[in-house]
Design a protein around this motif. Structure first.
Motif, short mmCIF file in Angstrom:
data_model
loop_
_atom_site.label_atom_id
_atom_site.label_comp_id
_atom_site.label_asym_id
_atom_site.label_seq_id
_atom_site.Cartn_x
_atom_site.Cartn_y
_atom_site.Cartn_z
N TRP A 1 30.73 -45.78 26.45
CA TRP A 1 30.41 -47.12 26.94
C TRP A 1 29.50 -47.01 28.14
CZ3 TRP A 1 35.79 -45.85 26.75
CH2 TRP A 1 36.33 -45.38 27.92
N GLU B 1 39.43 -44.40 8.32
CA GLU B 1 40.20 -43.42 9.07
C GLU B 1 39.31 -42.34 9.68
OE1 GLU B 1 43.59 -42.87 9.84
OE2 GLU B 1 43.64 -45.02 9.46
N PHE C 1 35.61 -40.55 18.72
CA PHE C 1 36.01 -41.08 20.02
C PHE C 1 35.07 -40.56 21.12
CE2 PHE C 1 40.61 -41.30 18.31
CZ PHE C 1 40.34 -42.52 17.74
N LYS D 1 38.56 -42.46 13.15
CA LYS D 1 39.61 -42.23 14.16
C LYS D 1 39.71 -40.75 14.46
CE LYS D 1 42.54 -46.24 13.28
NZ LYS D 1 43.78 -46.71 12.65
N TYR E 1 27.95 -39.45 32.06
CA TYR E 1 28.58 -38.88 30.87
C TYR E 1 27.58 -38.91 29.74
CZ TYR E 1 31.86 -38.44 26.93
OH TYR E 1 32.52 -38.06 25.79
N ASN F 1 45.26 -36.77 15.48
CA ASN F 1 43.92 -37.19 15.14
C ASN F 1 43.43 -38.32 16.05
OD1 ASN F 1 43.14 -35.46 13.26
ND2 ASN F 1 43.46 -36.79 11.48
N GLU G 1 38.48 -37.25 16.93
CA GLU G 1 38.11 -36.88 18.28
C GLU G 1 36.60 -37.02 18.50
OE1 GLU G 1 40.10 -35.81 20.62
OE2 GLU G 1 41.93 -35.07 19.67
N LEU H 1 40.24 -49.85 33.09
CA LEU H 1 40.62 -49.16 31.85
C LEU H 1 42.06 -48.64 31.92
CD1 LEU H 1 39.39 -48.06 29.13
CD2 LEU H 1 39.00 -45.93 30.38
N HIS I 1 45.47 -50.10 30.01
CA HIS I 1 45.93 -49.19 28.95
C HIS I 1 47.42 -48.91 29.07
CE1 HIS I 1 45.62 -46.33 25.86
NE2 HIS I 1 44.28 -46.18 25.96
N ILE J 1 41.15 -47.44 20.87
CA ILE J 1 42.25 -46.80 21.57
C ILE J 1 42.20 -47.09 23.06
CG2 ILE J 1 42.44 -44.93 19.88
CD1 ILE J 1 40.87 -43.18 21.88
N TRP J 2 41.10 -47.72 23.50
CA TRP J 2 40.99 -47.96 24.95
C TRP J 2 41.34 -49.38 25.33
CZ3 TRP J 2 37.11 -45.87 21.86
CH2 TRP J 2 36.97 -44.48 21.92
#
Lengths: 171, 904
Positions: free
Chosen positions: A163, A150, A158, A153, A107, B52, A155, B106, B110, A72-73
């Motif tokens: 990274w 799936e 993610f 995918k 993080y 989701n 939360e 990023l 994006h 997603i990034w």
């Protein structure tokens, strides 16, 4: 393919064979180059006091896991190559229930070891067969094969996908 | 039945349609709900998926991290010593730069983050744009430390500038992002609400359907129970019916029956054996036509009686029995015509009917026998009585009798008269009581004249008792009415006679009251006879009209009453449609009143009768009397001779013709019914030619109504006289018919006739003479050797009259007996003749001849008489020839009797 590429591939194969051997011997490879990952915390008795320090070659000595997926990034699908986190922890003789993954920017996230699959996530050190820099989420990235299943995918997945990984602390 | 089944079928069909529609509706609704659910669910799933993936959830984090990394970078910049080469601080700075770089990279790479206020803002451009923070710093960080250090202050200032401006757009972008999230959650919520609504709707629908199903189930259960009960009731009703019910299909096959039906034919109840109605009912035919025929027969044969018809059924053992069937038509469940036959064994009823019929026949036969006995007896008595009275009259009128003789003769006459009256009354009663008896022809008559005539008849007797007659008349003067005059006369005679008998030294008043009747051309007539006699006690007033009732037998005997008079009067009045009433006060007298409604008649010209009789003496005439009965003949001859006439006699028609041919008489009195040749034929023969062709011929008959009289006149007769012949009538006839001949015979008028005035002279009535002779049926004689003068085989009219009088059953018995007797007699005659006993054969023939004559078998009679004479004379040869003829004629005669249905 360039000459350097051949050389690199040859070296990788050689290192892979040696690493595999050392990994199977139950001992972690010692870092000879720049240390890019530290594994510390509740480890086996063999572990050094400050934990294991791994360089790229050391990571490459593990049996690599490869998959292509989108994230997603990022835009488009990319091929990731790395060490399954579980293999790495096993090799390190981790005895805890969670592992805290910490990024360069501080993080950190606690990953329950029980939630780890055999081959996912991996600590990717290649994207499209090449290393990637700190400026581009490098040098290490915890990645799941999001497109394959799936359930990745989510939360949680993610959140676990950090990274610029620099440290794993077992506790 | 028909309609019921059809309605049921229609209802069933309707139910099916309704049920089908209901199912279709349910399936439709369920489909719609399912599709709606699928659509809503997919929508939710999609939204959930979007949720989701949490693509945008990290946007605020990512954006804020840009600022964080920028500030850390600035911090790292400020930590680097300007003058000392601090490797660690530089490494830290490089790391921070790389991380900042990574962040901005990023965001820039994006797509989802582009378009936010931050990425659109100039501050963003000042970071990543040309000559921006990153582009400016990269060459320095990629270079060695020595090159980097001098650039630090500029980099620091630039970073400071950027940091000061980016906070606001980042917060704005974060808010927008949050709002987008809010919107997406809203969408999800509304989708969930729709889903909930749809689900609730579906649940509601399911609940409604369940309730409907439950109710439907209950209704169905109730219907099923009701139906089961109805079927059970029907079944029980049919089964417990004593009448057998059998259901037939259109081919006449039995497809069902109730218990009584199964028992009647020995079937197993509810058995499925294929059998045909025709197997057990004779009149039924196999196939559809059979059923139709039965149905039609039911409809037509006894359409007025609930379509019942009687057939013949068979029990299992083959015995047949009478069966009453009624058929109802219906339709089977699949619409084919079926019939339901209701059957009843009516053996018992038929047997009862037969018993009743036999009892009735027996009763009727008894009644018939009684009537016949009365009629025959009366007849047999009247004939000799007439002879007796005639003889007495002749004796008193023609003989010198001393006082004692006169008294005795008077007693004889009185007793004879009474007896004759009794006999006549019995005859009349029988005639009136029998249904066909009282049929006198209707004629027009003068009522007043009728009353006067009646009174005249009783004048003498009334005078004997010192009674006086008074006749009053009110209303229509001299009414002419149309009706059965003999019955009227009978009623009047009997009530007047009654009044005369029971009154001494009094007045008998006869009042005639004739008024216009209710209907046009009718007359309401009342004739009352009031006496001043002994009267009748109230208790007896009903009894007096009953036959053979007398109030006081001793008194009645004294008064010479048969007890029949008033009963006859009542019967006669009723036969005319009228009635008789009586009012009386004991010791003061009685009033009998006759009420009648009769059509008015037209006035008839006065008949030449006794009243027109002239008193001039009658010249002696030559009279030929043709009459077969010796007594009648003798009396008639006596009467004529008493009047001074010359009389010649013939005993039958043929002899009469012969005599008329030989010598011309002045007048011929001709009996109608005679052997050999009857009066009609004799008259015709005489008229046909010869010396007597124009001589007046007077027919003498006992039965001379208008129709018969016309036939007599047609045969050539001049006038007809009714038996018994009285002197007055005879005188009138002789005067009027032969006035022209008086001159010729004046020389013969030596003795003046003794006018023994209105005394009535009765002639013995020959029984045969009462039979009307119509032209006889001529039967062709097949053989030439039969005597040419042989009469016809059968006197048809005589036989018919006998049948009328005695009834066909009696005649049949008589004929059968005659056939048997004749056969026996002829055999016996043959045997006697062969043994030489000719006189015995003659006697047999004589007896049989009488029997033949009584049946009107004239030819047979004649031949038997011939045989008798030949046998008597000892002429066996001729008798044998005659016998052969008798046999031939016998067969023909028997055939005739059989043709008339008298013998089998």
């Amino acid at each position: 393919m360039t000459l350097t590429a051949y050389l690199r591939a040859g070296t990788a194969a050689l290192v892979l064979a040696l690493g595999s051997f050392s990994a199977m011997a139950g001992s972690m490879p010692e870092a000879t180059g720049e240390v890019i990952l530290i594994i510390d915390g509740a480890l086996g008795a063999d572990a050094p006091a400050g934990g294991y320090e791994l360089d790229l070659v050391g990571l490459q000595s593990f049996v690599p896991e490869e998959f292509s997926t989108s994230t997603i990034w990022t835009e488009g699908s990319m091929k990731f190559t790395g060490v399954p986190l579980r293999d790495l922890l096993t090799a390190a003789g981790a005895v805890g229930t969670t592992v805290t993954a910490e990024a360069l920017n501080g993080y950190a996230v606690d990953i329950p070891i029980a939630d780890l699959d055999d081959k996912a996530p991996i600590i990717a050190y290649f994207i499209n067969d090449e290393t990637f820099s700190r400026r581009d989420k490098g040098p290490l990235w915890v990645v799941y094969p999001y497109d394959r299943d799936e359930k990745y995918k989510s939360e949680i997945s993610f959140a676990f996908s950090i990274w610029q990984l620099q440290r794993l602390t077992v506790n | 039945m028909d309609n019921g089944l059809t309605d049921q079928a229609v209802q069933t069909a309707n139910n099916g349609v309704i049920r089908g529609l209901r199912y279709a509706a349910m399936i439709g609704i369920a489909l719609i709900v399912v599709v709606a659910n699928v659509i809503v669910f997919r929508q939710i799933d999609e939204q959930m998926m979007r949720s989701n993936t949490a693509e945008t959830d990290s946007t605020p984090w990512v954006l804020s991290q840009v600022e964080v990394e920028l500030l850390r970078y600035i911090n790292a910049l400020s930590n680097v010593e300007r003058d000392v080469l601090d490797k660690d601080a530089l490494a830290e700075l490089r790391l921070r730069f790389d991380l900042l770089y990574s962040r901005t990279h990023l965001v820039a790479s994006h797509n989802k983050l582009l378009g936010l206020p931050f990425t659109e803002s100039s501050d963003w451009v000042s970071i990543v744009g040309p000559s921006g923070l990153i582009e400016t710093a990269v060459p320095f960080f990629d270079g060695p430390d020595e090159a980097l250090i001098p650039a630090l202050p500029a980099l620091f200032d630039q970073a400071q500038d950027v940091a000061a401006g980016i906070r606001k757009p980042i917060v704005q972008s974060m808010l927008i992002s949050l709002r987008r999230l809010e919107d997406r959650r809203g969408e999800l919520r509304s989708s969930l609400q729709v889903f909930s609504a749809v689900s609730l709707g579906l649940l509601g629908l399911l609940a409604a359907m369940m309730i409907a199903l439950y109710l439907q189930g209950k209704t169905r259960e109730r219907n099923r129970q009701e139906l089961a009960q109805a079927v059970y009731n029907l079944r029980t009703t049919i089964d417990s019916s004593l009448e057998a019910a059998v259901i037939l299909d259109h081919d006449g096959r039995v497809i069902g029956c109730n218990r009584a039906g199964a028992e009647m034919f020995g079937w197993e109840e509810g058995g499925r054996v294929v059998r045909y109605f025709s197997d057990v009912v004779r009149e039924a035919k196999r196939g559809s036509a059979g059923l139709v025929e039965i149905a039609e027969a039911c409809a037509t044969v006894q359409g007025q009686d609930q379509q019942r018809i009687t057939l013949t059924g068979y029990y299992q053992n083959g015995m047949s029995f009478p069966l009453e069937l009624s058929l109802a038509q219906a339709r089977s469940a699949v619409g084919l015509p079926i019939a339901i036959a209701f059957l009843r064994d009516i053996s018992e009823r038929v047997a009862q009917e037969e018993t009743l019929r036999q009892a009735r026949n027996a009763a009727l036969q008894g009644e018939e026998a009684k009537s016949r006995f009365l009629a025959v007896m009366s007849h047999e008595m009247r004939t000799p009585l007439n002879g007796l009275l005639s003889a007495v009259e002749l004796l008193t009128s023609d003989s010198k009798l001393d006082a004692r003789q006169g008294r005795l003769v008077n007693i004889i006459e009185t007793c004879g008269q009474t007896t004759l009256e009794q006999v006549n009354n019995v005859l009349e009663l029988t005639r009136l009581q029998s249904t066909e008896g009282h049929s006198y022809p209707e004629t027009d008559f003068d009522t007043k004249e009728l009353v006067e005539n009646t009174v005249a008849q009783f004048e003498a007797e009334a005078r004997k008792r010192n009674n006086r007659f008074v006749i009053k008349s009110t209303g229509i003067e001299a009414p002419w009415l149309r009706g059965q005059r003999p019955l009227m006369a009978r009623v009047l005679r009997n009530i007047v006679s009654n009044a005369v008998k029971f009154t001494d030294g009094g007045v008998i008043t006869i009042a005639i009251d004739a008024q216009a009747g209710r209907a046009s051309d009718t007359c309401a007539l009342r004739i009352s006879v009031t006496d001043t006699g002994v009267g009748i006690a109230p208790a007896d007033r009903d009894r007096i009209f009953r036959a053979f009732e007398t109030l006081d037998s001793s008194y009645a005997r004294l008064k010479e009453g048969s007890g029949l008079g008033l009963g006859l009067a009542k019967l006669a009045a009723e036969a005319m449609g009228g009635r008789i009433t009586v009012t009386s006060r004991e010791g003061q007298g009685s009033t009998f009143a006759l009420f009648l409604n009769l059509p008015t008649g037209t006035e008839q010209p006065p008949v030449e009768g006794v009243s027109t009789q002239t008193k001039r003496p009658i010249n002696p005439l030559n009279v030929l009397v043709v009459e077969d009965n010796p007594v009648n003949r003798e009396l008639l001859v006596e009467l004529l001779q008493m009047k001074g006439h010359t009389v010649s006699e013939a005993s039958d028609g043929a002899a009469g013709v012969e005599m008329a041919m030989a010598e011309r008489p002045d007048i011929i009195l001709m009996d109608i019914s005679m052997p050999v040749m009857d009066g009609l034929e004799a008259s015709r023969t005489i008229r046909a030619g010869g010396p007597s062709a124009d001589v007046p011929i007077i027919g003498v008959t006992a039965n001379a109504d208008a129709e018969k009289k016309a036939r007599f006149l047609e045969a050539g007769m001049t006038e007809v006289l009714s038996k018994p012949v009285n002197i007055g009538d005879l005188d009138r006839i002789l005067q009027t018919i032969v006035p022209s001949s008086t001159d010729k015979i004046t020389d013969l008028g030596a003795t003046a006739p003794k006018a023994t005035a209105p005394a009535r002279l009765r002639l013995v009535i020959d029984r045969e003479a009462e039979v009307d002779r119509r032209p006889t049926q001529e039967v062709q004689m097949p053989h030439i050797d039969l005597p040419p003068d042989l009469p016809a085989l059968l006197d048809v009219d005589m036989l018919a009259d006998l049948e009328d009088a005695l009834g066909p059953a009696y005649m049949s018995r008589m004929a059968n007996r005659f056939v048997a007797e004749t056969n026996e007699t002829l055999v016996a005659m043959q045997l006697s003749a062969q043994e030489g006993d000719l006189s015995g054969a003659a006697q047999l023939a004589h007896k049989n001849a009488g029997a033949a004559a009584s049946l009107g078998l004239k030819a047979l009679h004649r031949l038997l008489v011939v045989y008798e004479n030949q046998a008597k004379a000892g002429d066996g040869g001729s008798a044998e020839l005659t016998k052969a003829m008798i046999e031939r004629i016998k067969h023909q005669s028997f055939d005739l009797l059989r043709d008339r249905g008298l013998t089998a």
